[in-house]
Design an enzyme around this catalytic site. Structure first.
Site, mmCIF file in Angstrom:
data_model
loop_
_atom_site.group_PDB
_atom_site.id
_atom_site.type_symbol
_atom_site.label_atom_id
_atom_site.label_comp_id
_atom_site.label_asym_id
_atom_site.label_seq_id
_atom_site.Cartn_x
_atom_site.Cartn_y
_atom_site.Cartn_z
ATOM 1 C CB SER A 1 21.290 -4.566 41.176
ATOM 2 O OG SER A 1 20.231 -4.511 40.612
ATOM 3 C CG ASP B 1 17.613 5.174 44.458
ATOM 4 O OD1 ASP B 1 18.551 4.948 43.454
ATOM 5 O OD2 ASP B 1 16.570 4.365 44.868
HETATM 6 C C1 S3P Z 1 15.417 -0.108 43.399
HETATM 7 C C2 S3P Z 1 16.740 -0.551 43.468
HETATM 8 C C3 S3P Z 1 17.848 0.357 43.232
HETATM 9 C C4 S3P Z 1 17.451 1.667 43.081
HETATM 10 C C5 S3P Z 1 16.095 2.000 42.553
HETATM 11 C C6 S3P Z 1 15.005 1.092 42.845
HETATM 12 C C7 S3P Z 1 14.284 -1.185 43.871
HETATM 13 O O1 S3P Z 1 18.127 -0.011 41.673
HETATM 14 O O2 S3P Z 1 18.602 2.552 42.551
HETATM 15 O O3 S3P Z 1 15.803 3.143 42.545
HETATM 16 O O4 S3P Z 1 13.290 -0.844 43.711
HETATM 17 O O5 S3P Z 1 14.781 -2.440 43.710
HETATM 18 P P1 S3P Z 1 19.537 -1.055 41.622
HETATM 19 O O6 S3P Z 1 18.743 -2.409 42.266
HETATM 20 O O7 S3P Z 1 19.675 -1.057 39.981
HETATM 21 O O8 S3P Z 1 20.603 -0.493 42.530
#
Ligand code: S3P
Length: 445
Positions: free
Chosen positions: A175, A324
């Site tokens: 994440s 995404d």
């Molecule tokens: C993001 C990280 C992702 C992604 C989100 C945007 C970011 O989520 O799905 O749309 O900008 O850091 P996760 O970090 O929870 O996987």
């Protein structure tokens, strides 16, 4: 605290057609959030171009204005931010309302945990269901005081004035939001904060901290920084077009016979290009042209033409780089010959909606065989019929099904589409220009 009070939006998309021409989708959402945040924390004035003026980023911008940051714009993607340095934020007068944006909430949580003042983070119904302990637990280990609801969700109550200390943290899930939250808290911590990940998540925070002159130690799977440094403003920060928004057009052009589309200045950060790799495995015809760099990020123009797709097996290690883009990829799978199987993607269940459930239900409504599984989905490509879809207020579900109409035999009607404005405010306009027969209308209820 303000709440938008908009009518519900519905898309009606006529069947068939093809996508042609040239377009630039709006600025990258992840990079836009970080640009606003780091420019506000830097010393000096940063001139941002190509900012995504979507609701999610505007929520982040409103939060920084409430924290005393002077920002001029944004107009046509230009925003000039007068940074006040790491210690320059002022106590907000009221709770922050962050709408639909998980990135805003999780990153701000880390940053605000290191301030002298208290703050409260709230969001819409979807954001208020999303798991927040993934950020609050490691923050507590750094010495922060952050409270969630009893179920580990927003609102988040952050108690300021704590002494944070660095943390070495092995990430239990891939994440970038958790990683970035901890790195931002780490700017305010005594000693070293290190985040260790076994599968790489997007690295925009690391790249942008470096671009703002903050010293960080990076090697594959490990990023470390010491608190107490300084960020120096960037005279010019240009944000690439969002590959996550481009993904709908990559899929649309790939599935619609006769399509030939150019997408310009698309960000091709290697932690984000899974959608291109997966589509190519499925037989897509995507050319990467004129690869170049802007603001520490690789970009290129993409040419995508119709191709007959076949199903593929998407394994767990391929998931973070396309996290995404699965709603769009599921539509590609529905139009492909044979079976597509996705595994190791349980994170899709805690996005803006449960994207496995929402996409499976929508594909089934169009007559496609789509079997949801705990950590993924199995889709058998076939004929797409028209039908009525519930986007569940999830921008990416709405845009994915809009593209599905290119291969449907009758109109697709998509309910609950207002949140397309969170990431792609001019989607209907650009999609229409490219050849999609889409109309947005205000729903009665
Ligand atoms: C993001 C990280 C992702 C992604 C989100 C945007 C970011 O989520 O799905 O749309 O900008 O850091 P996760 O970090 O929870 O996987």
């Amino acid at each position: 605290m303000t709440k938008p009070n908009e009518g519900l939006c519905r898309f009606r998309v006529g069947p068939g057609g093809r996508l042609t021409g040239q377009l630039r989708v709006p600025g990258d959402k992840s990079i836009s959030h970080r640009a606003v945040m780091l420019a506000a924390l830097a010393e000096g004035t940063t001139d941002i171009r190509g900012l995504l003026e979507g609701e999610d980023v505007l929520a982040t911008l409103a939060a920084f204005r409430a924290l005393g940051i002077n920002a001029r714009g944004s107009t046509h993607g230009r925003l000039v931010i007068e940074g006040r340095g790491l210690q320059g934020l002022r106590a907000p007068l009221e709770p922050f309302y962050l709408g639909n944006s998980g990135t805003a909430m999780r990153l701000l949580c880390g940053l605000l945990a290191g301030q002298r003042f208290d703050s409260v983070l709230t969001g819409d119904a979807s954001l208020s269901r999303r798991p927040m302990r993934r950020v609050t637990e490691p923050l507590l280990r750094m010495g922060a005081r952050v409270a969630t609801s009893a179920t580990g969700t927003a609102p988040l109550h952050i108690k300021g004035g704590q002494v944070l200390h660095g943390l070495h943290y092995e990430m239990p899930v891939a994440s970038a939001q958790v990683k970035s939250c901890l790195l931002l808290a780490g700017l305010y911590a005594k000693g070293e904060t290190c985040v260790i990940e076994s599968v790489l998540s997007r690295d925009h925070t690391e790249r942008m901290l470096t671009a703002f002159g903050y010293e960080i130690g990076c090697r594959t799977g490990r990023v470390c920084l010491h608190g107490g440094g300084r960020l120096c403003a960037m005279p010019l920060l240009v944000i690439p077009a969002d590959i996550s928004s481009a993904a709908f057009f990559l899929v649309g052009a790939s599935i619609a016979p006769g399509s030939d589309l150019y997408l310009t200045e698309v960000g091709l950060n290697p932690t984000r290009t899974g959608v291109i790799a997966i589509l190519k495995r499925m037989g897509a015809d995507i050319e990467v042209l004129d690869k170049r760099w802007i603001a520490g990020e690789p970009v290129a123009d993409l040419r995508v033409r119709y191709a007959a797709l076949h199903g593929t097996h998407i394994t767990p290690e391929m998931v973070p780089a396309a996290i995404d883009e699965f709603p769009a990829l599921f539509v590609a799978a529905a139009c492909a010959e044979g079976e597509t199987l996705l595994q190791g993607a349980e994170e899709l269940r805690v996005k803006e909606s449960d994207r496995i459930a929402a996409m499976a239900a929508g594909l089934q409504a169009l007559g496609v065989t789509a079997e949801p599984q705990v950590d993924g989905i199995r889709i058998i490509g076939g004929t797409l019929h028209g039908g009525r879809i519930d986007a569940h207020g999830d921008h990416r579900i709405a845009m994915a099904f809009a593209m599905a109409a290119l291969r449907a035999d009758a109109e697709i009607v998509i309910d609950d589409c207002s949140n397309v404005a969170t990431s792609f405010p001019n989607f209907v306009e650009l999609a229409t220009r490219a050849g999609l027969g889409i109309r947005a209308e205000i729903a009665d209820a």
